[in-house]
Write a protein that holds these residues in place. Structure first.
Motif, PDB file in Angstrom:
ATOM      1  N   GLN A  62       0.844  -1.184   0.000  1.00 22.37           N
ATOM      2  CA  GLN A  62       0.000   0.000   0.000  1.00 22.37           C
ATOM      3  C   GLN A  62       0.883   1.240   0.000  1.00 22.37           C
ATOM      4  OE1 GLN A  62      -3.309  -0.205   2.791  1.00 22.37           O
ATOM      5  NE2 GLN A  62      -3.352   2.019   2.900  1.00 22.37           N
ATOM      6  N   ASP A  63       0.635   2.149  -0.938  1.00 21.74           N
ATOM      7  CA  ASP A  63       1.393   3.394  -1.014  1.00 21.74           C
ATOM      8  C   ASP A  63       0.580   4.497  -0.325  1.00 21.74           C
ATOM      9  OD1 ASP A  63       2.646   5.741  -1.630  1.00 21.74           O
ATOM     10  OD2 ASP A  63       2.845   5.320  -3.779  1.00 21.74           O
ATOM     11  N   PRO A  64       1.062   4.986   0.824  1.00 25.29           N
ATOM     12  CA  PRO A  64       0.294   5.975   1.607  1.00 25.29           C
ATOM     13  C   PRO A  64      -0.032   7.216   0.781  1.00 25.29           C
ATOM     14  CG  PRO A  64       2.289   5.314   2.785  1.00 25.29           C
ATOM     15  CD  PRO A  64       2.377   4.702   1.423  1.00 25.29           C
ATOM     16  N   GLN A  65       0.830   7.514  -0.178  1.00 20.75           N
ATOM     17  CA  GLN A  65       0.616   8.665  -1.045  1.00 20.75           C
ATOM     18  C   GLN A  65      -0.690   8.568  -1.827  1.00 20.75           C
ATOM     19  OE1 GLN A  65       3.915  10.972  -3.768  1.00 20.75           O
ATOM     20  NE2 GLN A  65       3.817   8.768  -3.845  1.00 20.75           N
ATOM     21  N   LEU A  66      -1.157   7.346  -2.039  1.00 19.04           N
ATOM     22  CA  LEU A  66      -2.341   7.141  -2.889  1.00 19.04           C
ATOM     23  C   LEU A  66      -3.649   7.157  -2.103  1.00 19.04           C
ATOM     24  CD1 LEU A  66      -1.121   4.428  -5.429  1.00 19.04           C
ATOM     25  CD2 LEU A  66      -0.998   6.924  -5.574  1.00 19.04           C
ATOM     26  N   VAL A  67      -3.561   7.324  -0.806  1.00 12.28           N
ATOM     27  CA  VAL A  67      -4.788   7.376   0.008  1.00 12.28           C
ATOM     28  C   VAL A  67      -5.035   8.814   0.457  1.00 12.28           C
ATOM     29  CG1 VAL A  67      -5.945   6.536   2.078  1.00 12.28           C
ATOM     30  CG2 VAL A  67      -4.457   5.002   0.774  1.00 12.28           C
ATOM     31  N   ARG A  68      -6.162   9.375   0.047  1.00 13.62           N
ATOM     32  CA  ARG A  68      -6.474  10.768   0.361  1.00 13.62           C
ATOM     33  C   ARG A  68      -7.836  10.853   1.052  1.00 13.62           C
ATOM     34  NH1 ARG A  68      -2.711  14.128  -2.696  1.00 13.62           N
ATOM     35  NH2 ARG A  68      -1.124  12.589  -3.276  1.00 13.62           N
ATOM     36  N   ALA A  69      -7.871  11.582   2.172  1.00  9.85           N
ATOM     37  CA  ALA A  69      -9.119  11.691   2.939  1.00  9.85           C
ATOM     38  C   ALA A  69      -9.975  12.840   2.417  1.00  9.85           C
ATOM     39  CB  ALA A  69      -8.787  11.888   4.420  1.00  9.85           C
ATOM     40  N   VAL A  70     -10.457  12.692   1.192  1.00  8.78           N
ATOM     41  CA  VAL A  70     -11.178  13.788   0.542  1.00  8.78           C
ATOM     42  C   VAL A  70     -12.580  13.387   0.072  1.00  8.78           C
ATOM     43  CG1 VAL A  70      -9.065  14.917  -0.231  1.00  8.78           C
ATOM     44  CG2 VAL A  70     -10.155  13.187  -1.677  1.00  8.78           C
ATOM     45  N   ALA A  71     -13.027  12.216   0.493  1.00  9.95           N
ATOM     46  CA  ALA A  71     -14.272  11.690  -0.085  1.00  9.95           C
ATOM     47  C   ALA A  71     -15.504  12.501   0.310  1.00  9.95           C
ATOM     48  CB  ALA A  71     -14.466  10.229   0.324  1.00  9.95           C
ATOM     49  N   ASP A  72     -15.396  13.325   1.353  1.00  7.45           N
ATOM     50  CA  ASP A  72     -16.564  14.075   1.808  1.00  7.45           C
ATOM     51  C   ASP A  72     -16.619  15.490   1.257  1.00  7.45           C
ATOM     52  OD1 ASP A  72     -17.608  11.966   3.484  1.00  7.45           O
ATOM     53  OD2 ASP A  72     -15.836  12.322   4.733  1.00  7.45           O
ATOM     54  N   SER A  73     -15.666  15.844   0.411  1.00  8.81           N
ATOM     55  CA  SER A  73     -15.653  17.197  -0.149  1.00  8.81           C
ATOM     56  C   SER A  73     -15.396  17.129  -1.638  1.00  8.81           C
ATOM     57  CB  SER A  73     -14.558  18.028   0.530  1.00  8.81           C
ATOM     58  OG  SER A  73     -14.204  19.123  -0.301  1.00  8.81           O
ATOM     59  N   ARG A  74     -16.347  17.580  -2.413  1.00  8.92           N
ATOM     60  CA  ARG A  74     -16.187  17.504  -3.864  1.00  8.92           C
ATOM     61  C   ARG A  74     -14.982  18.303  -4.351  1.00  8.92           C
ATOM     62  NH1 ARG A  74     -21.841  15.989  -6.292  1.00  8.92           N
ATOM     63  NH2 ARG A  74     -20.542  15.870  -8.137  1.00  8.92           N
ATOM     64  N   ASP A 112     -12.299  19.198  -2.751  1.00  9.64           N
ATOM     65  CA  ASP A 112     -11.064  18.552  -2.303  1.00  9.64           C
ATOM     66  C   ASP A 112     -10.789  17.307  -3.141  1.00  9.64           C
ATOM     67  OD1 ASP A 112     -10.924  20.484  -0.411  1.00  9.64           O
ATOM     68  OD2 ASP A 112     -11.260  19.181   1.317  1.00  9.64           O
ATOM     69  N   ALA A 113     -11.833  16.583  -3.473  1.00 15.80           N
ATOM     70  CA  ALA A 113     -11.645  15.384  -4.275  1.00 15.80           C
ATOM     71  C   ALA A 113     -11.093  15.746  -5.654  1.00 15.80           C
ATOM     72  CB  ALA A 113     -12.972  14.628  -4.412  1.00 15.80           C
ATOM     73  N   TYR A 114     -11.673  16.778  -6.238  1.00 15.25           N
ATOM     74  CA  TYR A 114     -11.190  17.231  -7.543  1.00 15.25           C
ATOM     75  C   TYR A 114      -9.696  17.547  -7.478  1.00 15.25           C
ATOM     76  CZ  TYR A 114     -10.828  19.982 -11.848  1.00 15.25           C
ATOM     77  OH  TYR A 114     -10.452  20.460 -13.077  1.00 15.25           O
TER      78      TYR A 114
END
Lengths: 339, 339
Positions: A219-231, A233-235
């Motif tokens: 698992q590459d920590p760089q590839l996990v982003r806690a942005v699923a609750d903000s459009r 931020d996700a963009y």
DNA sequence: CTGAAAGCGCTTACAG
DNA sequence: CTGAAAGCGCTTACAG
């Protein structure tokens, strides 16, 4: 000081009848016997209209041992799913003269007041969506005291209450499996913010982590982003991910909304979906059907809660206590063009 | 058949005290007098724990003439606004030991059951958002019977209940005025579907129509599209509008969501916002802040309902009936870069 | 056909 | 300090 609320006794005096007759007229109920004759009935109804009399729920509920109210408990904020269930429940309840109250459970806030509604016989029954703050023992105790309960949960055993299975973990695992099986190794994950112990967030993240581990992918920590609750931020996060020297070739998102904005971000960078970025969301919201390419997603196949709703009313109508049953309304991996 | 729910009488017998003592221990209330001594208290609490006793709301509510429950009534489906208000209300209520129930009003479905909750003394008070199915006379009658009510409405006069003014029509008019003043004459409008008599939808459309009329601009039916409730439809509609031989130079949308997808559509066609298309939304949702350019919108300036919530509790706490008051939480035109 | 009366489960002013 | 008793507003089995 407002004038005292009129009671049935006031109505009875005004109409020159007994309170029993008032009650019979208003409820329409009358054991086996004949209802009061039209003339009496009319006198009573006139008195009601003149005084603006309204039944007092407390007296009625104390005597009848039922409230004629059911609840829907769900984690706040509401979702298209909880809104839809509220609607189905309300329509079905209205047919039987029952009212529905919604009980949004706010993460982090005290749940004491909400639990009081369930415990203190404020309602006859309830549908509880996933991740409500009651454990099996508590639910069993409520059921034993006569509350009719239908609970969405993937783990609890039914015990005087019914359980609706969605198998969310299995469905989320199917999504990550699909990506890995298609050959992807650099798979990004848009997660919920992890500042609260939301069980569904856990299920989603776990399926990602477990899926990678099962195939021996680090698992590459760089590839996990806690942005699923903000459009927005996700963009931004997906744009940044795609600009990495070694960008991901696939994206799993804890929400469809973030997945959709991820697709926008990819399009704006000229990255084609799914060829250069496969995208899968979780939640299966209607909006995912409309974007181009349509969003592959994990979720309930249809916005249809009729089984759960029907079961609640079965339980409410039952003479004797029903044993707990398991219903099934599984989440599925719904394959469309995006991944 | 489940065992009978234990009552305070059962607890009293088990603990060898009177029901009065049980009630004193459980409520913590005791007129002016001293509370029962620890030893008695403990015996009672032990009996409660052993039997799983739970208070019966009906008995309590009948005797005390209050339910310790308040409601939030709002048009379904829920919105970030109603969710936020539910949260504020719940947090404030929890401080006072009150529970909150949400009452989503489903357009088209029967409202009889929901009104029963308000009328039959099922709750002590409520906040009603805009466009709830109760007229002034009905609200006044409920207030006269002792219900504490705070009502969001731009037209009703307060009458034993309080009214929160948002001046929605004025704020929407300011939006269309801004576009016309900036020189726009071809102004498109993304409206709600008009298949139900939603008063807010009326306010929005009326402000568009009135605004054009006030400046002698003929309304072009081609420029009004009922797509505000569907993001993909909004995207497609704006794309089509921009491909007209004589395309609009400005866009007013009944929802921010549709406005945002309108901006995406313009961007995808290479039409710059606001230079070649000025865009204004209605609703002021957080997402509008994040898009580029940020969305000019009409709505509440802050997600803050503390005044209305505070007023509800003032009313609940008041000894005598309070006269109706007017509160103000006006919608504004919030100017950002998009239009 | 109608009414007097009991009782649902609490709370609380009052007497002891 | 504690308990017996009244009463909140309904409903309903029962007597007349």
């Amino acid at each position: 000081m407002p004038p005292r609320r009129p009671t049935q006794r006031d109505i009875a005096e005004r109409a020159g009848v007994s309170t029993a007759t008032v009650s019979y007229v208003l409820s329409g109920r009358r054991g086996g016997a004949k209802p009061p004759p039209p003339e009496t009935r009319e006198r009573v109804l006139r008195a009601v209209a003149e005084t603006g009399y309204q039944l007092d729920q407390a007296g009625r509920s104390l005597r009848r041992q039922r409230t004629d109210v059911v609840a829907l408990m769900y984690p706040a904020p509401s979702s298209p799913w909880s809104d839809r269930l509220a609607e189905e429940l309300q329509v079905a309840a209205a047919d039987r003269g029952l009212a529905v109250v919604a009980l949004p459970v706010i993460t982090g806030a005290s749940t004491a007041a909400i639990l009081r509604i369930l415990r203190q016989r404020y309602i006859d029954g309830a549908v509880l969506l996933h991740d409500c703050p009651l454990d099996g023992a508590e639910l069993a105790a409520l059921a034993a005291q006569g509350r009719s309960l239908v609970v969405f949960d993937d783990d609890l055993e039914p015990d005087g209450f019914d359980v609706v299975r969605q198998n969310r973990l299995r469905a989320c695992r199917a999504a990550i499996e699909r990506l890995i099986t298609a050959g992807h190794r650099r798979i990004a994950f848009l997660s919920h913010a992890d500042d609260h112990g939301d069980p569904l967030a856990d299920v989603k993240l776990r399926s990602y982590t477990d899926g990678l581990a099962a195939h021996g992918i680090a698992q590459d920590p760089q590839l996990v982003r806690a942005v699923a609750d903000s459009r927005p931020d996700a963009y931004a996060a997906v744009r940044d991910l795609l600009r990495l020297p070694d960008p991901p070739t696939a994206l799993l998102s804890a929400t469809d909304r973030a997945a959709i904005d991820g697709i926008w971000a990819a399009r704006d960078l000229g990255v084609t979906v799914p060829d250069r970025l496969a995208v899968i969301g979780i939640g299966n919201i209607p909006e995912g059907l409309m974007i181009s390419p349509p969003l592959t997603s994990v979720g309930a196949v249809a916005l249809d809660f009729s089984d759960a709703v029907a079961r609640l009313f079965e339980r409410l109508d039952a003479e004797a206590a029903l044993p707990g049953a398991e219903l099934s309304a599984p989440w599925e991996l719904i394959t469309r063009a995006s991944g």
